[in-house]
Write a protein that holds these residues in place. Structure first.
Motif, short mmCIF file in Angstrom:
data_model
loop_
_atom_site.label_atom_id
_atom_site.label_comp_id
_atom_site.label_asym_id
_atom_site.label_seq_id
_atom_site.Cartn_x
_atom_site.Cartn_y
_atom_site.Cartn_z
N GLY A 146 0.79 -1.24 0.00
CA GLY A 146 0.00 0.00 0.00
C GLY A 146 0.81 1.28 0.00
N ILE A 147 2.13 1.20 -0.09
CA ILE A 147 2.96 2.40 -0.04
C ILE A 147 2.80 3.21 -1.32
CG2 ILE A 147 5.06 1.41 -1.08
CD1 ILE A 147 6.65 2.95 1.08
N ASP A 148 2.81 4.53 -1.18
CA ASP A 148 2.80 5.44 -2.33
C ASP A 148 4.24 5.55 -2.81
OD1 ASP A 148 3.04 7.84 -3.91
OD2 ASP A 148 1.10 8.49 -3.13
N THR A 149 4.56 4.93 -3.93
CA THR A 149 5.96 4.85 -4.38
C THR A 149 6.55 6.21 -4.68
OG1 THR A 149 5.22 4.44 -6.66
CG2 THR A 149 5.67 2.51 -5.27
N ASP A 150 5.75 7.12 -5.26
CA ASP A 150 6.27 8.46 -5.58
C ASP A 150 6.58 9.23 -4.30
OD1 ASP A 150 6.07 8.04 -8.30
OD2 ASP A 150 4.06 8.88 -8.46
N GLU A 151 5.68 9.16 -3.34
CA GLU A 151 5.89 9.87 -2.07
C GLU A 151 7.09 9.29 -1.32
OE1 GLU A 151 3.48 10.52 2.11
OE2 GLU A 151 2.33 10.47 0.24
N PHE A 152 7.21 7.96 -1.33
CA PHE A 152 8.32 7.32 -0.65
C PHE A 152 9.65 7.69 -1.31
CE2 PHE A 152 10.88 3.33 0.17
CZ PHE A 152 11.15 3.64 1.50
N THR A 153 9.64 7.78 -2.62
CA THR A 153 10.85 8.18 -3.35
C THR A 153 11.29 9.57 -2.94
OG1 THR A 153 10.33 6.79 -5.27
CG2 THR A 153 11.82 8.64 -5.63
N LEU A 154 10.34 10.50 -2.83
CA LEU A 154 10.67 11.87 -2.42
C LEU A 154 11.20 11.89 -0.98
CD1 LEU A 154 7.62 13.83 -3.92
CD2 LEU A 154 10.00 13.83 -4.73
N ASP A 179 26.37 9.74 3.55
CA ASP A 179 24.93 9.86 3.85
C ASP A 179 24.30 8.52 4.21
OD1 ASP A 179 24.72 12.63 3.45
OD2 ASP A 179 24.49 12.39 1.29
N PHE A 180 25.10 7.47 4.32
CA PHE A 180 24.56 6.14 4.58
C PHE A 180 23.76 6.12 5.89
CE2 PHE A 180 24.80 1.84 6.31
CZ PHE A 180 24.41 1.07 5.22
N GLY A 181 24.34 6.63 6.96
CA GLY A 181 23.65 6.64 8.25
C GLY A 181 22.39 7.48 8.23
N ARG A 182 22.43 8.58 7.48
CA ARG A 182 21.27 9.45 7.39
C ARG A 182 20.10 8.75 6.71
NH1 ARG A 182 21.31 14.71 3.56
NH2 ARG A 182 19.14 15.38 3.84
N VAL A 183 20.38 8.03 5.62
CA VAL A 183 19.32 7.29 4.93
C VAL A 183 18.80 6.17 5.83
CG1 VAL A 183 18.77 5.84 2.94
CG2 VAL A 183 20.21 7.87 2.64
N GLN A 184 19.72 5.48 6.50
CA GLN A 184 19.34 4.40 7.41
C GLN A 184 18.41 4.92 8.50
OE1 GLN A 184 20.02 1.27 7.11
NE2 GLN A 184 19.49 0.40 9.09
N LYS A 185 18.74 6.07 9.07
CA LYS A 185 17.90 6.66 10.10
C LYS A 185 16.54 7.04 9.55
CE LYS A 185 17.79 10.35 13.59
NZ LYS A 185 18.50 11.53 14.14
N GLY A 186 16.53 7.58 8.31
CA GLY A 186 15.27 7.95 7.68
C GLY A 186 14.35 6.74 7.50
N LEU A 187 14.92 5.60 7.13
CA LEU A 187 14.12 4.38 6.99
C LEU A 187 13.59 3.93 8.35
CD1 LEU A 187 16.33 2.37 4.46
CD2 LEU A 187 14.09 3.38 4.01
N GLU A 188 14.43 4.02 9.38
CA GLU A 188 13.99 3.63 10.72
C GLU A 188 12.83 4.50 11.19
OE1 GLU A 188 17.46 3.87 13.14
OE2 GLU A 188 18.37 2.03 12.33
N GLU A 189 12.89 5.79 10.87
CA GLU A 189 11.80 6.70 11.26
C GLU A 189 10.51 6.37 10.53
OE1 GLU A 189 13.46 10.52 10.44
OE2 GLU A 189 14.56 10.64 12.36
#
Length: 247
Positions: A146-154, A179-189
């Motif tokens: 059910g994820i909005d792929t465009d929104e998730f991409t942004l 930026d690896f840790g930053r992206v990882q944190k974003g996914l965790e959030e």
């Protein structure tokens, strides 16, 4: 790396993982052991261990195996692994970068050198391939239902992703190493767990070979990947989808 090559490589890795699950488990457990030994057994305070556990779970490594590896690594009888890397060329000028973890560096370098020689390659000095590979963070994410792929991409771009591709219900996300840790944190959030997340060596230039010439290089890569001490093998060979059957 061209988009076609990236997706073909993902499919190959999944197929190879199924065919060689025992070796894959060994490599993942070794990474957990090294991470726990060097940074402690608490994944909350040890980002490397947290990532290693995540990748092991993504490959369906049993929970008991993971816990056993952590307990052993933080005890008195843990194996002392050394992280080493080797750089060289296969036949036809294909760059090959090998990352290993070993309890006997002399044995490992002898085995790696012998494999290069057997398949008409040669080892070079450390740093000789620096101009060919860039260190990038790479995340493979199965799209949540059910994820909005465009929104998730942004959202991914907002937290540091350089490139986001979507195919076969899978996101392939690339970011700068820093930026690896930053992206990882974003996914965790977002409460999204990547199927696989790691720093990879991405080639900036590729080498294409015909079907006959490529077989020797593919054999070199395959034998290196089968070495118990070798964790990862990177190369700048542009493999066409039909050529993966020889790897």
């Amino acid at each position: 790396m061209a988009g076609h090559s990236k997706w073909a490589n993902i499919k190959h890795r999944k197929g190879a993982a199924d065919a060689k699950r025992g070796k894959l488990f060994t490599k993942l457990i070794k990474e957990i052991s090294v991470a726990a030994r060097t940074g402690g057994g608490d994944p909350e305070s040890n980002p490397r261990l947290r990532l290693a556990i995540q990748n092991a779970k993504g490959a369906n490594v049993p929970k008991d195996n993971i816990e056993r590896a952590i307990n052993k690594a933080t005890g008195n009888d843990s194996t002392d692994y050394t992280e080493v890397s080797y750089e060289g060329y296969g036949s036809n000028g294909v760059a090959v970068f090998v990352e290993a973890m070993t309890d006997n560096p002399t044995r490992t370098v002898q085995n790696v050198r012998s494999t290069f020689r057997k398949y008409n390659g040669s080892l070079g000095t450390n740093g000789s391939l620096e101009f060919i590979f860039q260190r990038k963070g790479v995340f493979t994410i199965q799209a949540p239902e059910g994820i909005d792929t465009d929104e998730f991409t942004l959202t991914l771009i907002d937290v540091g992703a350089e490139d986001v591709e979507f195919q076969d219900n899978t996101f392939l996300v690339t970011c700068a190493m820093e930026d690896f840790g930053r992206v990882q944190k974003g996914l965790e959030e977002q409460k999204i767990e990547a199927e696989n997340a790691e720093l990879q060596r991405i080639p900036v230039s590729m080498v294409s070979l015909d079907d006959e010439a490529i077989k020797e290089v593919l054999k070199l890569i395959s034998v290196l990947e089968d070495d118990d001490d070798v964790q990862k093998v990177y190369h700048n060979l542009d493999i066409q989808e039909h050529q993966y059957e020889w790897l």
